[in-house]
Write a protein that holds these residues in place. Structure first.
Motif, PDB file in Angstrom:
ATOM      1  N   TYR A  22      63.179  34.343  61.075  1.00  0.00           N
ATOM      2  CA  TYR A  22      61.804  34.010  60.685  1.00  0.00           C
ATOM      3  C   TYR A  22      61.119  33.270  61.832  1.00  0.00           C
ATOM      4  N   LEU A  23      59.923  33.677  62.145  1.00  0.00           N
ATOM      5  CA  LEU A  23      59.108  33.018  63.166  1.00  0.00           C
ATOM      6  C   LEU A  23      58.112  32.136  62.431  1.00  0.00           C
ATOM      7  N   GLU A  24      58.258  30.801  62.573  1.00  0.00           N
ATOM      8  CA  GLU A  24      57.454  29.885  61.771  1.00  0.00           C
ATOM      9  C   GLU A  24      56.375  29.150  62.557  1.00  0.00           C
ATOM     10  N   LEU A  25      56.479  29.105  63.861  1.00  0.00           N
ATOM     11  CA  LEU A  25      55.437  28.513  64.691  1.00  0.00           C
ATOM     12  C   LEU A  25      55.265  29.430  65.891  1.00  0.00           C
ATOM     13  N   PHE A  26      54.016  29.718  66.230  1.00  0.00           N
ATOM     14  CA  PHE A  26      53.732  30.624  67.340  1.00  0.00           C
ATOM     15  C   PHE A  26      52.333  30.330  67.839  1.00  0.00           C
ATOM     16  N   ARG A  95      55.289  38.911  75.577  1.00  0.00           N
ATOM     17  CA  ARG A  95      56.032  39.425  74.425  1.00  0.00           C
ATOM     18  C   ARG A  95      57.317  38.618  74.293  1.00  0.00           C
ATOM     19  N   LEU A  96      57.518  38.027  73.123  1.00  0.00           N
ATOM     20  CA  LEU A  96      58.773  37.339  72.798  1.00  0.00           C
ATOM     21  C   LEU A  96      59.530  38.221  71.828  1.00  0.00           C
ATOM     22  N   SER A  97      60.793  38.435  72.115  1.00  0.00           N
ATOM     23  CA  SER A  97      61.681  39.134  71.185  1.00  0.00           C
ATOM     24  C   SER A  97      62.840  38.186  70.902  1.00  0.00           C
ATOM     25  N   VAL A 112      59.378  40.564  67.064  1.00  0.00           N
ATOM     26  CA  VAL A 112      58.625  40.708  68.306  1.00  0.00           C
ATOM     27  C   VAL A 112      57.239  40.127  68.078  1.00  0.00           C
ATOM     28  N   PHE A 113      56.839  39.216  68.955  1.00  0.00           N
ATOM     29  CA  PHE A 113      55.515  38.609  68.890  1.00  0.00           C
ATOM     30  C   PHE A 113      54.831  38.840  70.226  1.00  0.00           C
TER      31      PHE A 113
END
Length: 148
Positions: A22-26, A95-97, A112-113
């Motif tokens: 889970y990606l919670e802060l970006f 791009r962050l993976s 992927v963000f």
């Protein structure tokens, strides 16, 4: 034969279920910041979070690995959450993976963000305006801005 009265026993657990990531802060997209914070968590304790950052300049069609040019810090926050912060970002697309990997070695599905950094202000020019000394309460300006 003789039976060992104290046989050796081994207990183990089989885990074939990959963790969820889970990606919670970006960062916001687009961002005008030269650093980007991320908080990533998993639904299992004790996970690691292998990741990669890629970069693409505005005029380039291809992605390239960004890590040799960046400043990345990874800080554990809890037993299933980390903070990843990347700095020294130049204008362009990133791009962050990242995917959680549990203690059994199961890798979760990568998240992927993708976001754009535009931290360079536009070049603004005032072409015309009122006289330096005027008795008028209104003024007109002609202004242009160039963004690269």
């Amino acid at each position: 034969g003789v039976v060992d009265p104290n046989p050796v026993q081994t207990i183990w657990k089989v885990d074939s279920t990959p963790p969820k990531t889970y990606l919670e802060l970006f960062p916001t997209d687009p961002s005008n910041q030269r650093t980007a914070p991320f908080e990533v968590r998993a639904n299992e304790k004790g996970c690691t979070f292998p990741y990669s950052f890629d970069f693409r300049a505005a005029a380039q069609p291809n992605w390239r690995n960004f890590l040799p040019h960046s400043k990345v810090t990874v800080k554990p926050l809890t037993i299933h959450r980390v903070r990843i912060e990347v700095g020294n970002l130049t204008d362009g697309q990133y791009r962050l993976s990242v995917a959680a990997r549990d203690e059994a070695g199961n890798a979760g599905r990568p998240l992927v963000f993708v976001w754009k950094v535009d931290a360079t202000p536009p070049d603004t020019v005032i072409h015309s305006g009122p006289r330096k000394l005027s008795d008028s309460f209104s003024a007109s300006f002609i202004v242009s801005a160039r963004e690269e």
